[in-house]
Design a protein around this motif. Structure first.
Motif, mmCIF file in Angstrom:
data_model
loop_
_atom_site.group_PDB
_atom_site.id
_atom_site.type_symbol
_atom_site.label_atom_id
_atom_site.label_comp_id
_atom_site.label_asym_id
_atom_site.label_seq_id
_atom_site.Cartn_x
_atom_site.Cartn_y
_atom_site.Cartn_z
ATOM 1 N N HIS A 6 0.630 -1.230 0.299
ATOM 2 C CA HIS A 6 0.103 -0.244 0.313
ATOM 3 C C HIS A 6 0.889 1.144 0.271
ATOM 4 O O HIS A 6 1.426 1.660 1.039
ATOM 5 C CB HIS A 6 -0.988 0.624 1.080
ATOM 6 N N ILE A 28 -13.446 4.154 -3.304
ATOM 7 C CA ILE A 28 -14.112 4.095 -2.196
ATOM 8 C C ILE A 28 -12.769 4.354 -0.978
ATOM 9 O O ILE A 28 -12.090 4.550 -0.996
ATOM 10 C CB ILE A 28 -14.646 3.466 -1.865
ATOM 11 N N ASP A 29 -13.131 5.423 0.118
ATOM 12 C CA ASP A 29 -12.616 5.979 1.629
ATOM 13 C C ASP A 29 -12.771 5.049 1.359
ATOM 14 O O ASP A 29 -13.713 3.780 2.483
ATOM 15 C CB ASP A 29 -12.871 7.328 1.772
ATOM 16 N N CYS A 30 -11.379 4.090 2.457
ATOM 17 C CA CYS A 30 -11.917 2.415 2.967
ATOM 18 C C CYS A 30 -10.723 2.635 4.523
ATOM 19 O O CYS A 30 -10.518 1.770 5.118
ATOM 20 C CB CYS A 30 -10.529 1.810 2.283
ATOM 21 N N ALA A 32 -10.492 2.929 8.597
ATOM 22 C CA ALA A 32 -11.760 2.506 9.596
ATOM 23 C C ALA A 32 -12.254 4.219 10.287
ATOM 24 O O ALA A 32 -12.911 3.597 11.213
ATOM 25 C CB ALA A 32 -10.957 1.712 10.684
ATOM 26 N N VAL A 41 -7.622 5.336 0.604
ATOM 27 C CA VAL A 41 -8.381 5.190 -0.688
ATOM 28 C C VAL A 41 -8.662 3.447 -1.331
ATOM 29 O O VAL A 41 -7.379 2.910 -1.259
ATOM 30 C CB VAL A 41 -8.694 6.087 -1.583
ATOM 31 N N GLU A 42 -9.560 2.894 -1.465
ATOM 32 C CA GLU A 42 -9.392 1.683 -2.111
ATOM 33 C C GLU A 42 -10.153 1.352 -3.396
ATOM 34 O O GLU A 42 -10.978 1.794 -3.363
ATOM 35 C CB GLU A 42 -9.107 0.666 -0.963
ATOM 36 N N LYS A 43 -9.774 0.848 -4.392
ATOM 37 C CA LYS A 43 -10.587 0.126 -5.647
ATOM 38 C C LYS A 43 -9.728 -1.302 -6.756
ATOM 39 O O LYS A 43 -8.940 -0.993 -6.522
ATOM 40 C CB LYS A 43 -10.383 1.301 -6.780
ATOM 41 N N GLU A 47 -5.128 -0.412 -2.689
ATOM 42 C CA GLU A 47 -4.816 0.587 -2.015
ATOM 43 C C GLU A 47 -3.780 1.396 -1.756
ATOM 44 O O GLU A 47 -2.674 0.988 -1.807
ATOM 45 C CB GLU A 47 -5.049 -0.344 -0.773
ATOM 46 N N HIS A 49 -2.752 4.873 0.266
ATOM 47 C CA HIS A 49 -2.409 6.142 1.377
ATOM 48 C C HIS A 49 -2.003 7.303 1.262
ATOM 49 O O HIS A 49 -0.921 7.213 0.293
ATOM 50 C CB HIS A 49 -1.845 5.230 2.747
#
Length: 119
Positions: A6, A28-30, A32, A41-43, A47, A49
């Motif tokens: 990441h 998307i905002d991943c 926590a 963010v992740e797609k 991921e 950062h």
């Protein structure tokens, strides 16, 4: 034993970075939690950062990420259809090293290169 990577890239403005990756690129905002000065963010399993670096001079930023895809043509066309700005020197082409690639620059000049093995 290694399972994922990441990358962490600098950002000057969390809202601008979030808007670019989520609204334009479809991540998307991943995270926590919503941490000050940090964004995740992740797609599709990718991921990225971001850490806050308000003093970053985009002209001196050399952050880069290479992201492999299995549908380079479809991804490229979807970004064009969404009016995402392609790097001026990074339009889709087959490179001498056997990869079909294109590149984007995010709001902080982080270079995102997308590639697929040219068949």
């Amino acid at each position: 034993m290694l399972t994922a990577i990441h990358p962490k890239l600098p950002m000057r403005n969390k809202q601008a970075t979030k808007a670019y990756y989520i609204d334009q690129l479809g991540f998307i905002d991943c995270g926590a939690a919503d941490y000050d000065g940090y964004l995740m963010v992740e797609k599709e399993g990718i991921e990225i950062h971001f850490f806050e670096f308000k003093e970053l001079d985009p002209a001196e930023n050399f952050g880069q990420v290479y992201i492999r895809t299995n549908d380079i043509d479809g991804l490229y066309q979807s970004l064009l259809d969404s009016r995402v700005v392609i790097h001026p020197n990074g339009h889709l082409e087959t490179k001498p090293w056997g990869q079909k690639e294109f590149s984007l620059l995010d709001p902080d000049n982080n270079l995102l290169t997308f590639g697929q093995h040219a068949s």
